[in-house]
Design an enzyme around this catalytic site. Structure first.
Site, PDB file in Angstrom:
ATOM      1  N   ASP A 122       0.866  -1.167   0.000  1.00  0.00           N
ATOM      2  CA  ASP A 122       0.000   0.000   0.000  1.00  0.00           C
ATOM      3  C   ASP A 122       0.913   1.230   0.000  1.00  0.00           C
ATOM      4  O   ASP A 122       2.091   1.160   0.369  1.00  0.00           O
ATOM      5  CB  ASP A 122      -0.924  -0.007   1.216  1.00  0.00           C
ATOM      6  CG  ASP A 122      -2.234   0.727   0.939  1.00  0.00           C
ATOM      7  OD1 ASP A 122      -2.271   1.547   0.003  1.00  0.00           O
ATOM      8  OD2 ASP A 122      -3.222   0.478   1.658  1.00  0.00           O
TER       9      ASP A 122
ATOM     10  N   GLU B 170     -17.391   9.866   3.856  1.00  0.00           N
ATOM     11  CA  GLU B 170     -16.749   8.604   4.227  1.00  0.00           C
ATOM     12  C   GLU B 170     -15.808   8.200   3.104  1.00  0.00           C
ATOM     13  O   GLU B 170     -16.144   8.274   1.930  1.00  0.00           O
ATOM     14  CB  GLU B 170     -17.793   7.514   4.491  1.00  0.00           C
ATOM     15  CG  GLU B 170     -18.738   7.247   3.336  1.00  0.00           C
ATOM     16  CD  GLU B 170     -19.663   6.063   3.586  1.00  0.00           C
ATOM     17  OE1 GLU B 170     -19.483   5.356   4.597  1.00  0.00           O
ATOM     18  OE2 GLU B 170     -20.561   5.843   2.763  1.00  0.00           O
TER      19      GLU B 170
END
Length: 696
Positions: free
Chosen positions: A212, A560
């Site tokens: 990541d 979100e």
């Protein structure tokens, strides 16, 4: 992720970073529903067909990029999708990217996605699929770069690993992404149990592991697992990480690879480890056909007409219709013979909400309002947003409210080449501009509209009167706005995004606006509006004059999402702190319901909402999730009865946040339908129909 060219070997440069969560994340592609909505379909063959269409479009995007000069970020053939983390807690902002809370459902969807994206050819990949984030990662967002989570062996094997095991062992994914978090004392991108024992050992994985973004740097900076960056990079490579996501944009200088070089020179890393990872990476490129004549590669002649084609749009519509979950219906739905419909809610005429996060931008996205007009051609439809909450409308911040650091009217603007943190220090141009109102015609000399550039405006903001404001940016590209010390908003590609700030007249506050664009026509405007969250009387009047009220409310990926600045009650860093409906929207619903007219609530959301008032008072509730480019058409088809609501909940809807354990506790006790012992608002698998049915 930014592989340089090797001219002496005839190896072209290649950027490994591309995204295809629910469509290739560039302009002009088909964008299907967000995965949480796809999970509600329970349609495994449909997800396989969708992923294959995405892979086909990915090939076209890559071929066009190579033909125009090279493979740039987001235009490659390695897609960092799907996200098959378990949506263990509805507060996690990235749960929208997942296939819900059940390991078996997630595994089935993951295998379907991987096999569809990679294609059926035994020798060549259509594209490469990268299941992520391996493993356990599921919030909170603000602590992800340093959190170490304790996970029992039971929860690991029973909940967190099964979907990844299926994607690797059954789906034969060519790649895997390791996560930010630590697991039982070791960072995920340097974890012996997950990378060595499980992935390479028990599952026999032969592909490559990508980190990541910044996760290898986190091994040193966040987890402090090794005393220097070269040592951290070395241990990650030795334990199985092959490709470090280090740069957003095109790699420049040596900062990305220097830690590995230093690790070899200082004896922390054997060259054999680098040889091993090169073999894995070049095997992937070879199986993508990058070094073979096009005549040998079966995917090299896909026509450009496949991009956002009618057939792909039709599948996007079908999956959106299958994702609709009818939560309540007293008989008002489907709407028949209605003559006057009042559509209210801030999301009814917006399209960005339908696309969710990690999205590209289709040639056309159907809003709910547009879909309603098409589905009810004989009805009079009146639309009033009804509340400013989640509005993306504002006016240009005028020059009279802006000053430079030395007191001149306007803002100091500096233009640099490149996008993001790879930009060079020497500016292409520097000047004072009266406002942030950029277009191709207003670019300074030396900045080409078709090149990659970043511009930063700095100065001070002084409002004409004190009060609460929404401030943000309307742009096509990457943009962020910082007021004082707070980043108010951040966005990617194309949208408008605003956040709340309090400003005092006579007290100028520091302002920083950054905008980056790669090709196409640049556009950026700094906009604002005074805050007013009371229900609009016009919406109440429209409800009184209607036969039925359809209210489009909920949340969006502006609230979100992934590690993002959000300054509204109930939200923190991309996550949620409670499950309630936002207060301004609930106030609007209560106001229109007070007219006595039937109320149909259409929820747009990527996570469970505690819609307790709505469950008691609305006549019908339809959960539409973030339903993709054909979302408005699918919602309207469901309301009209043309389509039966086929979706079933892939997550538990809780009554309130007090029913949940601590967000940072990764134990599954008390979570999801398998371990929750309370009474939910709506259970996993719930969904009504216009038909009579039973399970057997």
């Amino acid at each position: 992720n930014g592989a340089r060219a090797i001219p002496r070997l005839g190896v072209p440069s290649y950027n490994w970073w591309s995204e295809a969560l629910h469509g290739v994340a560039v302009n002009g592609t088909t964008e299907f529903p967000e995965p949480i909505g796809l999970a509600a379909t329970f349609d495994v063959p449909g997800i396989h067909a969708m992923a294959h269409d995405i892979g086909v479009e990915g090939r076209v995007v890559n071929e066009q990029a190579v033909r125009s000069g090279g493979s740039t970020i987001f235009h490659g053939l390695d897609f960092w999708s799907p996200n098959i983390n378990i949506f263990r807690d509805p507060r996690w902002g990235r749960g929208q990217e997942t296939y819900g809370e059940d390991p078996f459902l997630t595994a089935q969807m993951g295998v379907a996605f991987v096999t569809g994206l990679q294609g059926p050819d035994p020798h060549y990949y259509l594209t490469i699929s990268t299941p992520k984030h391996f493993v356990v990662h599921s919030g909170p967002e603000p602590t992800r770069h340093f959190a170490d989570v304790d996970v029992s062996k039971h929860d690991m094997e029973d909940t967190y690993l099964p979907a990844f095991r299926a994607a690797i062992v059954e789906g034969h994914a060519g790649s895997v992404m390791c996560a930010y978090n630590g697991i039982n004392g070791q960072p995920a991108c340097a974890n012996e149990f997950t990378l060595e024992h499980t992935l390479r050992g028990a599952w026999g994985f032969q592909g490559y592991v990508v980190s990541d973004c910044d996760a290898v740097r986190d091994i040193f900076n966040g987890h402090h697992y090794r005393p220097s960056q070269p040592q951290a990079s070395a241990i990650s490579l030795e334990r199985g990480m092959d490709n470090e996501c280090a740069d957003f944009g095109e790699a420049q200088g040596d900062s990305d690879y220097k830690p590995f070089l230093t690790a070899v020179q200082q004896g922390y890393l054997p060259e054999s480890a680098i040889d091993r990872t090169l073999i894995r990476l070049f095997t992937a490129r070879i199986r993508l056909g990058m070094f073979d004549p096009p005549s040998k590669v079966p995917y090299s002649r896909i026509p450009a007409s496949e991009l956002n084609s009618p057939a792909h749009r039709q599948l996007a519509l079908r999956l959106a219709e299958e994702s609709m979950v009818l939560l309540k219906n007293d008989g008002i739905l489907p709407l028949r013979n209605v003559k006057r419909i009042a559509v209210v809610g801030p999301l009814a005429d917006q399209t960005a909400v339908l696309l969710g996060n990690y999205t590209g931008y289709p040639t056309h996205t159907v809003s709910l309002l547009e879909g309603m007009k098409a589905a009810f051609p004989k009805a009079t439809i009146t639309y009033v947003p009804g509340t400013q909450f989640l509005s993306n409308q504002g006016t240009l911040v005028p020059a009279s409210a802006l000053t430079t650091a030395d007191g001149k009217p306007g803002l100091q603007a500096e233009y640099r080449s490149g996008v993001g943190r790879t930009t060079v220090a020497t500016p292409l141009a520097s000047r004072v501009e009266s406002s942030v109102d950029l277009s191709a015609s207003s670019l300074p000399a030396g900045v080409a509209s078709n090149s990659a550039f970043t511009v930063e405006w700095t100065g001070f903001l002084n409002p004409p009167k004190s009060g609460d404001y929404l401030i943000g940016i309307k742009a096509d590209g990457f943009a962020q706005v910082t007021v004082g010390d707070e980043q108010v908003t951040r966005m990617y590609i194309e949208a408008s995004n605003m956040g709340p700030v309090h400003l005092e007249k006579g007290h100028p506050v520091k302002l920083d606006v950054v905008y980056g664009r790669r090709g196409d026509e640049p556009e950026a405007q700094l906009i604002w509006a005074p805050v007013n969250n009371t229900p609009d009387p016009a919406a109440i009047a429209a409800a009184r004059d209607a036969d039925v009220v359809v209210a489009a409310v909920g949340i969006t990926s502006r609230l979100e999402g992934e590690e993002m600045p959000v300054h509204y009650p109930g939200f923190l860093g991309g996550d949620r702190t409670d499950l309630k409906m936002p207060e301004p929207e609930e106030a609007l619903l209560q106001a229109v319901a007070a007219t006595g007219k039937p109320l149909v609530v259409v929820l747009m959301n990527g996570s469970a909402l505690a819609a307790t008032w709505e469950k008691e008072h609305a006549n019908a509730i339809l959960d539409s999730w973030y339903s993709g480019e054909e979302g408005g058409a699918a919602i309207a088809a469901t309301l009209s009865g043309k389509s039966d609501p086929a979706g079933r909940l892939p997550v538990t809807f809780y009554k309130d946040v007090n029913q949940l354990p601590n967000f940072e506790d990764y134990s599954m006790k008390g979570r999801t339908y398998r371990y929750f012992t309370g009474e939910p608002l709506w259970p996993f698998g719930y969904g009504l129909s216009y038909t009579t049915f039973k399970y057997g």
